[in-house]
Enzyme design. Structure first.
Site, PDB file in Angstrom:
ATOM      1  N   CYS A 362      -4.156  31.481 -10.292  1.00 17.97           N
ATOM      2  CA  CYS A 362      -3.030  31.937 -11.116  1.00 17.97           C
ATOM      3  C   CYS A 362      -1.766  31.168 -10.743  1.00 17.97           C
ATOM      4  O   CYS A 362      -1.108  31.495  -9.748  1.00 17.97           O
ATOM      5  CB  CYS A 362      -2.821  33.442 -10.919  1.00 17.97           C
ATOM      6  SG  CYS A 362      -1.382  34.089 -11.804  1.00 17.97           S
ATOM      7  N   CYS A 365       1.497  33.211 -10.838  1.00 22.81           N
ATOM      8  CA  CYS A 365       1.697  34.120  -9.698  1.00 22.81           C
ATOM      9  C   CYS A 365       2.060  33.333  -8.440  1.00 22.81           C
ATOM     10  O   CYS A 365       3.000  33.669  -7.738  1.00 22.81           O
ATOM     11  CB  CYS A 365       0.422  34.901  -9.386  1.00 22.81           C
ATOM     12  SG  CYS A 365      -0.291  35.756 -10.777  1.00 22.81           S
ATOM     13  N   ASP A 366       1.274  32.305  -8.143  1.00 20.61           N
ATOM     14  CA  ASP A 366       1.352  31.700  -6.817  1.00 20.61           C
ATOM     15  C   ASP A 366       2.077  30.357  -6.779  1.00 20.61           C
ATOM     16  O   ASP A 366       2.376  29.848  -5.694  1.00 20.61           O
ATOM     17  CB  ASP A 366      -0.076  31.510  -6.266  1.00 20.61           C
ATOM     18  CG  ASP A 366      -0.840  32.827  -6.260  1.00 20.61           C
ATOM     19  OD1 ASP A 366      -0.193  33.866  -6.089  1.00 20.61           O
ATOM     20  OD2 ASP A 366      -2.070  32.815  -6.446  1.00 20.61           O
TER      21      ASP A 366
END
Ligand code: NAP
Length: 538
Positions: A362, A365-366
């Site tokens: 992701c 997200c990261d």
């Protein structure tokens, strides 16, 4: 669909403010917030936290706020050493925010204010049963990022636990963008990541009951078996999955007169919520995936009830059929499987061991964790190219690795990739992901020259397509295609009467617009079938 306009945005904003004001007015308790900052190291995160709190103070007089320097005696009393740190109602609970409640974390912040103001955890009956068994301290740390749409679910789970048993549970929410050094210390390279007493108890967001069970056992729990008879809800259509297909089916089902519900075990929106930017959904030249999901969800909520954080465990066929979830039983005339797809793994040595330690699926997200660092994006499709561009815009030094000599991504995206001068390693396969505690290097194989080489990198983002999520379908005997997708008759009927499918779980083009279209078609078929049940003639 209506176009958004400044007038409409203003009126939506006013609506939200009105709803918040009315929610806060009903709260029985004051909410004391103590922000600790450092005069010497004033940061954008301290400013943002201050601004967020002040805007909430304008909404409600229930919010009492004090700001102190780290040198203040209260900082010593509550052992606060990092700026910014926000303590929420420290007279009653042990809830500490190390970082700023901005971006996606704004949702966690609102929910925590409301729960603290209520003085209640609002845990489900199932969770309460487990939480009562906890009889020793739990020091929870949840690592989050403002760009992670899943993080609020896990952070709110932890807040509920801290409110329910304040004597035993303490919580620290750590924003990895604000405090990369803490992320580094815990090797938190994928969020949300949850520790209790420094033991890793969850990777990713969990349904509430699973979180509470993991907190109790100090071990990640993946299956939750309810301890008593679930509550029963009678309905006409249960839609499993809250992505574009499921949400659209909900709108169409309810509008055709069917009492419909959507059950989603994780985050709403499916893969779209993880897509940085969507540029091909009609009506939006460019929209963030998460924003598009929010619009779809609020639209669907006007028609259907959504049960989120609830997993469908089994379906008992029949008329009516019973749909058993982690929390209750639905009795329904039809069920629609819109379970989507889950990301495919590379399946090479090191991938599982270093997942969350530099291996990520992701980028939204990261990605921020790799700002200024080297990372690779693996894949040659639309996802890999969109996400490589997203990482590059975030300041990550990204290289695309593809196993062939041509990309299958759309021409427009490939053009952007070239314009942004993102390096590409062609005909290259990853044979191993290496690193002790976290990703350090890759073993690469050039399938043209036969050469192997090592490539130093801190991150590996994998975007190599998806596998259909058919666990439930298989369990109940739904027939699949040779490729593993749900087989249907062209009108979304599966081999089991009353069970239908829609969206990516059926294979095909896997576009947001096609998933939405399939959801609408399936709902219309279901409506027609329930009036004239074809299975009566079988
Ligand atoms: P995809 O289109 O299936 O592409 C997967 C890519 O990963 C391919 O390039 C494939 O290589 C490679 N790959 C597969 N298995 C691999 C392995 N084991 N090792 C290394 N590489 C591997 O998947 P996607 O990009 O995730 O897209 C999924 C669907 O969503 C597609 O239908 C796509 O069009 C859609 N989507 C659309 C948009 C958009 O319209 N903007 C954005 C995102 C996704 P080969 O090329 O050699 O097979």
């Amino acid at each position: 669909m209506e176009n958004s306009s400044p007038d409409r945005d203003k009126s939506n904003h006013k609506d939200v403010l009105r709803q918040l004001k009315s929610a806060f007015e009903k709260l029985p308790h004051d909410i004391f917030l103590y922000l600790f900052t450092s005069k010497e190291q004033e940061s954008v995160f301290s400013q943002a936290t201050r601004q967020v709190i002040q805007s909430f103070q304008e909404i409600s007089s229930r919010i009492k706020y004090e700001e102190h320097d780290l040198s203040h005696e209260l900082a010593a009393k509550w052992k606060v050493e990092i700026s910014p740190t926000l303590l929420m109602a420290p007279d009653r609970y042990s809830i500490r925010w190390t970082g700023a409640p901005i971006g996606e974390e704004g949702r966690t912040f609102v929910e925590s204010l409301i729960l603290i103001g209520l003085g209640k955890s609002n845990l489900s009956d199932q969770s309460l049963k487990i939480v009562k068994k906890i009889n020793s301290p739990r020091k929870i740390k949840v690592f989050v990022s403002p760009t992670c749409p899943y993080c609020p679910f896990q952070a709110v789970n932890a807040i509920k636990a801290a409110i329910e048993i304040p004597k035993l549970v303490s919580l620290e929410i750590i924003d990895i963008q604000c405090h990369p050094e803490l992320a580094e210390k815990y090797n938190a390279y994928s969020v949300p990541l949850t520790f209790s007493n420094d033991v890793l108890i969850a990777q990713g967001a969990q349904p509430e009951e699973l979180f509470i069970a993991s907190l109790y056992t100090l071990e990640e729990q993946t299956v939750f078996i309810p301890e008593s008879d679930a509550e029963r809800i009678e309905t006409e259509l249960v839609i499993v999955g809250g992505g574009p297909a499921g949400l659209t089916a909900g709108i169409y089902g309810a509008r055709s007169g069917l009492k419909s519900v959507v059950v989603e075990k994780g985050a709403l929106g499916g893969q779209v919520a993880m897509t940085p930017v969507v540029e091909n959904y009609p009506g939006f030249t460019q929209v963030g995936g998460k924003s598009l999901v929010d619009i779809m969800v609020s639209h669907a909520l006007q028609y259907v009830q959504i049960f989120q954080g609830e997993e469908v465990i089994d379906i008992m066929p029949g008329q009516p059929m019973e749909i058993i979830t982690s929390r209750r039983t639905f009795v329904s005339k039809a069920v629609l499987l819109a379970t989507g797809a889950t990301y495919r793994k590379l399946d090479v040595p090191g991938e599982s061991r270093l997942a969350g330690r530099g291996v990520s699926y992701c980028s939204t997200c990261d990605g921020p964790l790799f700002k200024g660092k080297k990372a690779v994006m693996v894949g040659g499709g639309n996802s890999a190219v969109t996400e490589a561009l997203h990482l590059s815009h975030m300041g990550v030094h990204v290289t695309l690795i593809h196993r062939r000599d041509a990309l299958r991504a759309q021409e427009h995206l490939v053009g952007n990739l070239i314009e942004n001068k993102i390096p590409i390693l062609w005909n290259t396969e990853i044979k191993e992901i290496r690193g002790k505690e976290r990703v350090e290097a890759l073993l690469l194989f050039n399938n043209r020259t036969g050469e192997t080489s090592t490539f130093q990198t801190s991150g590996v983002f994998v975007a190599i397509g998806y596998e259909p999520a058919v666990k439930l379908a298989k369990k109940i005997g739904v027939a699949l295609t040779p490729e593993g997708y749900i087989r249907h008759d062209g009108r979304h009927r599966t081999n089991i009467p009353g069970v239908y499918s829609a969206g990516d779980v059926e294979g095909g083009y896997k576009q947001i617009v096609t998933a939405a279209a399939q959801g609408s078609e399936a709902a219309m078929t279901i409506f027609e079938d329930l009036i004239h049940p074809y299975w009566r003639n079988m």
